[in-house]
Design an enzyme around this catalytic site. Structure first.
Site, short mmCIF file in Angstrom:
data_model
loop_
_atom_site.label_atom_id
_atom_site.label_comp_id
_atom_site.label_asym_id
_atom_site.label_seq_id
_atom_site.Cartn_x
_atom_site.Cartn_y
_atom_site.Cartn_z
N LYS B 74 -19.93 73.75 60.55
CA LYS B 74 -19.70 73.14 59.23
C LYS B 74 -19.54 74.25 58.19
CE LYS B 74 -21.77 69.69 56.12
NZ LYS B 74 -22.99 68.88 55.85
N SER B 149 -21.80 64.03 55.33
CA SER B 149 -20.84 65.01 54.86
C SER B 149 -20.31 65.92 55.98
CB SER B 149 -21.49 65.87 53.79
OG SER B 149 -22.52 66.66 54.34
N SER B 173 -26.35 63.47 56.70
CA SER B 173 -25.03 64.08 56.86
C SER B 173 -24.69 64.55 58.27
CB SER B 173 -24.87 65.26 55.89
OG SER B 173 -24.59 64.77 54.60
#
Lengths: 482, 491
Positions: B74, B149, B173
């Site tokens: 990420k 996210s 997330s």
């Protein structure tokens, strides 16, 4: 006197740690701009603070030395504001749960003792330094993140002199316990003063102004004097005091408004989620308390009572621990009051004077302290005349060699008085015989003439005589003046 | 092929790390036009690392537990030398010099890093739609959100860009996109994994967590990244258990807590997915215990108040002074203009909304009513969980109220979007480990998921239960059908 000044002081003292409060970058003063930085002090994305435990020990020591309650649990908070020298956009500081609470400091001003309350001591990180140039504004983050303690006093001080006495004492304590270098010029010991005035007898506090930019004891005294007068003038003219922050202008000798309460920031303090509450182990605290050295007040008292030094001399010797330590090392075993007094004035008079005229520093003398003490003892015992001592010191201080070596050489060159009694008696005989008039005058009631005879005899012996011995013998020979 | 199988194939010489990495890279090239999950692909770096693993293999040297396994990261986590954007224009041009602690651990384990995955800007979003690079697409239905996210990470793993990814979980997330994309996603106990080198959103919640296709894969990734770290004062010393071994333990004897109120407000299919998981666990010998979380309904507002408050301070460092985006200035512009314009241009709408609300919640006069009250609710919820976990070993519930929803559903209603975090934020508020496990497909072909929560630092029990759920749940197709169709030229 119908007005009274009320003063509270906030001292920021830089802790003498190797590294910063929350990162591995060097905390030392100076360095090329932005050379003492790492990801943490630059506030890079993802950089996290990790508390320097040595700074915790030092902050706790400061609390212990000022009779505070050191808190076994305290909390770091974020103080939020934007400024280019504050890389994270917040300063990590302790807010409502500081490391030390409720202490005091005993001081003396104008011969009157005063106990000054200490509200709290908290830990925080310093900001960086901004400077403004024609090309733009520059930021140096070497200082950003350096550990500070803020020591907040109660508004217990009433005069600028008391304020300075408090600061001197606090500074001495911090230097004694090794947590601060006491340097006002480099800003490692800084002070802000909260000043208000009120009519004598009134118990409510007046509106206060905070004075910043105080970087010498003299500046602090002058600024408080100025601010007191300014506030009284305003009130007497029927104007109100506006609560504000004011800057001391050394050149102009005045304070000027920086920002008022209405413009004050809302810092939005909240506990820093990156740092768990700071816990101190009770056993560690005991160890730290036991490690405290003799503090300046105790040392001064001992110098006065045990060594018989005058208040002023003790005060002077104890202002910083190296001076006191140097004196004690020179003093060594024979601590009789008469010798201690003599040695103290020998060091702060003759030796300090010789140092001033030379390129050497006290540091150079440290290896020769016992030799210097021996020189002092010989001089005091009359084995060195004043002239011989002067010659000896001049030679030792001027030489290029290491001081210990230079001193040894000078001592060998000058030698010691080995008074030939016969030679002295013969000289006295000659001088008295040559000056019958003065002898008669002395015996007729002019005792001051003794100095004349001493001078004549010393001259006759080329300065190599024990002045006290010459005195004694002359008095013996001349008898009491009528 | 699972991550574990891939690691074994490389370790036994059945495959070379280079071949595995090349396959993953060509998969990215083929699928990215449809998915938009990557913000940076580091082909050279990945192939160089694969070559090092192959050389070590040839030399007979010891291989780490992830040797040669391609992974994605990420883009909230710093990888030295690769741009770090946090999904924002604000960090344009910023390249970190150092790896985050979790990346150091991945490298020590021999992993190959393919590149960085897209995310909601500064991890603020539940759909991946606030990413400055535009939303990633759900491989199971390209018109739907992947969740956020860590949406890019979920899409990458589901699409076969390597065998796992590291996401971050502040309020769900990792778990939410895992649920919506048919993956296993694990949020560790707060303090289990170092946050050093991870761009902070809400520091008291943020945790890095693994995303993978199997429970055991997640266990291996967690074992590599877990453990104390000297650069994160909130990381903890608790011992790291043998997580893979925990996956082999049967569910027999486990006490599974069920929260009745959590079965309301779910779509029928999600509701049934939780209930059938409960029945399968019972069939495997687990005991169901009903537990209550009296304050759980306050989780979303408490979570958002605290997260936004912390974010308002965490994002203050993006000021245009030292790195990232700086607005063009006129000669007469002052410092405040530099700040205001840089931040106005650099941050997107959702980030600004959260900074403003967080600033408000911490302001003098509002602190007690908002931030402080939210902290009190947090303590109550923590107390609820502690009480519940005295009665059971794990808590079973939904991860999200529904399967993946269409892109653009909540664009104009942020509060509705925040409500998607209703089941996930509880674990963040209490600091407990939680994971999402896929339990088959809905009638519409979208992944269904359940969530498990366990006691602090008891990831082993969490994984043990998750492994049982995985064994007994209907299997997912080996690759998302919609993506396969898109790649073969269909719609």
């Amino acid at each position: 006197m119908q007005w009274e000044t009320v003063i509270g002081l906030e001292v920021h003292a830089q802790l003498r740690t190797q590294t910063k409060l929350f990162g591995a970058a060097s905390a030392s003063y100076g360095g090329a701009p932005n050379s003492h930085v790492d990801a943490v002090s630059l506030g890079l994305p993802g950089a996290l603070p990790v508390l320097n435990r040595e700074a915790v020990r030092m902050a706790a020591l400061a609390g212990l030395a000022t009779h505070c309650d050191v808190q076994l649990r305290s909390v770091f908070a974020r103080k939020n504001y934007f400024y280019p020298d504050l890389p994270k956009g917040y300063q990590i500081s302790q807010f409502d749960e500081p490391i030390c609470l409720g202490g005091f400091l005993d001081i003396e001003s104008d011969g009157t003792p005063l106990r000054v309350g200490i509200t709290r001591i908290h830990m925080e990180e310093d900001a960086g330094k901004s400077s403004h140039h024609a090309q733009g504004s520059w930021v140096d983050l070497n200082r950003a993140g350096v550990p500070l303690i803020e020591i907040v006093s109660e508004p217990d001080l009433r005069t600028p002199e008391q304020a300075v006495a408090y600061l001197r004492e606090l500074r001495a304590i911090l230097v004694y316990i090794g947590v601060n270098d006491g340097n006002l010029e480099e800003g490692s010991f800084r002070c802000d003063a909260n000043v208000s005035v009120r009519r004598k007898g009134q118990s409510a506090l007046g509106t206060r102004c905070e004075i910043k930019n105080l970087n010498s004891f003299r500046g602090i005294r002058d600024a408080i004097h100025y601010e007191t007068a300014r506030q009284i003038r305003r009130i007497e003219a029927g104007e109100a005091i506006v609560q504000q922050t004011r800057l001391w202008d050394v050149d102009q000798g005045r304070t000027a408004a920086m920002r008022s309460k209405e413009e004050a920031h809302d810092y939005r303090y909240f506990p820093d989620p990156d740092l768990p509450p700071l816990l101190i182990d009770a056993d560690d605290l005991k160890t730290w308390a036991a490690s405290l050295p003799e503090l300046p007040a105790a040392k001064r008292a001992r110098f006065q009572t045990t060594l018989g030094l005058d208040v002023a001399v003790a005060q002077h010797l104890c202002e910083d621990p190296t001076t006191a330590d140097r004196f004690e090392r020179a003093l060594d075993e024979d601590q009789s009051p008469s010798r201690a007094r003599s040695l103290a004035s020998f060091l702060s008079g003759r030796i300090a004077g010789a140092l001033n005229k030379s390129t050497r520093s006290w540091l150079d003398l440290d290896a020769a302290l016992s030799d210097l003490a021996e020189v002092h003892d010989q001089w005091r015992a009359g084995k060195l005349s004043n002239k011989m001592l002067g010659d000896l010191l001049a030679a030792a201080f001027e030489a290029e060699d290491l001081f210990a070596k230079a001193l040894a050489q000078a001592r060998a060159a000058v030698g010691l008085l080995e008074q030939d009694t016969g030679e002295l008696d013969a000289a006295i005989d000659r001088i008295l015989a040559a000056n019958p008039g003065q002898v008669a005058a002395y015996q007729g009631g002019k005792p001051k003439l003794l100095g004349f005879f001493v001078g004549q005899v010393m001259q006759a012996l080329g300065g190599k005589a024990n002045a006290q011995e010459v005195n004694r013998k002359l008095q013996e020979r001349l008898g009491d003046p009528a | 092929m699972s991550l574990i199988a891939c690691a074994r194939a490389i370790a036994t010489g059945a495959q070379t790390a280079t071949a595995v990495t090349e396959r993953a890279l060509s998969r990215i090239v083929a699928a990215e036009p449809h998915l938009n999950a990557m913000v940076h692909v580091d082909s050279d770096g990945a192939l160089a690392q694969a070559a090092r693993v192959d050389a070590a293999m040839a030399a007979g040297g010891p291989l780490g537990p992830l040797a040669g396994v391609p992974l994605t990261i990420k883009d909230l986590i710093a990888v030295a030398g690769l741009p770090l954007t946090a999904g924002s224009k604000m960090l344009a041009g910023y390249v970190p010099a150092r790896d985050a602690s979790v990346i150091v651990r991945l490298r020590d384990a021999g992993a190959v890093i393919l590149g960085k995955t897209s995310l909601d800007e500064f991890a603020m979003g539940s759909t991946n739609e606030t990413a400055v690079t535009g939303p990633a697409r759900n491989p199971w239905d390209l018109g739907r959100v992947p969740g956020g996210s860590s949406g890019g990470s979920a899409v990458a793993v589901a699409a076969g860009y390597g065998y796992g990814s590291l996401g971050t979980d502040t309020g769900g997330s990792v778990r939410l996109p895992a649920a919506l994309c048919g993956l296993v996603g694990l949020k560790p106990t707060y303090g289990r994994v170092s946050r050093s080198g991870v761009v902070a959103y809400a520091s008291s919640f943020d945790q890095v967590g693994p995303m993978a296709t199997t429970v055991r894969d997640a266990a291996r990734l967690l074992a590599v990244i877990a453990g104390p770290c000297g650069e994160d004062a909130t990381s903890r010393l608790e011992a790291v258990a043998d997580y893979e071994a925990a996956c082999d333990l049967p569910a027999r004897g486990l006490r599974v807590g069920v929260v009745r109120s959590w079965l309301e407000g779910l779509t029928t299919e999600t509701h049934d997915a939780v209930l059938s998981t409960q029945r399968r666990l019972e069939a495997a010998g687990a005991v169901t215990v009903e537990v209550t979380l009296p304050h759980a309904h306050l989780a979303v507002p408490a979570y958002y108040l605290i997260a936004m408050s912390e974010a308002s301070a965490n994002l203050a460092r993006y000021d245009g002074v030292r790195f990232g985006h700086r607005a063009a200035l006129e000669p007469d512009d002052d410092l405040d203009t530099l700040y205001a314009r840089s931040r106005a241009e650099g941050f997107g709408a959702e980030v600004k909304r959260r900074i403003i609300m967080g600033t408000w919640a911490l302001s003098s006069g509002y602190y007690e009513a908002y931030y402080d009250r939210a902290c009190r609710v947090r303590r109550l919820i923590h107390g609820d969980l502690e009480a519940a976990l005295r009665q059971c070993d794990v808590i079973l519930g939904p991860t999200a109220p529904s399967t993946a929803w269409p892109l653009g559903s909540h664009t104009h209603d942020p509060v509705a979007a925040y409500q998607m975090d209703i089941y996930t934020t509880v674990a963040n508020l209490a600091g407990l480990p939680a994971m999402s496990v896929p339990v088959g497909l809905s009638a519409g072909g979208l992944p269904l998921a359940i969530q498990l929560m366990a006691g602090a630092f008891d990831e082993a029990t969490l994984l043990r239960c998750a492994a049982s759920v995985e064994r007994d749940a209907p299997a997912l197709p080996s690759a998302p059908i919609a993506l396969a169709r898109a790649l073969s030229g269909g719609v």
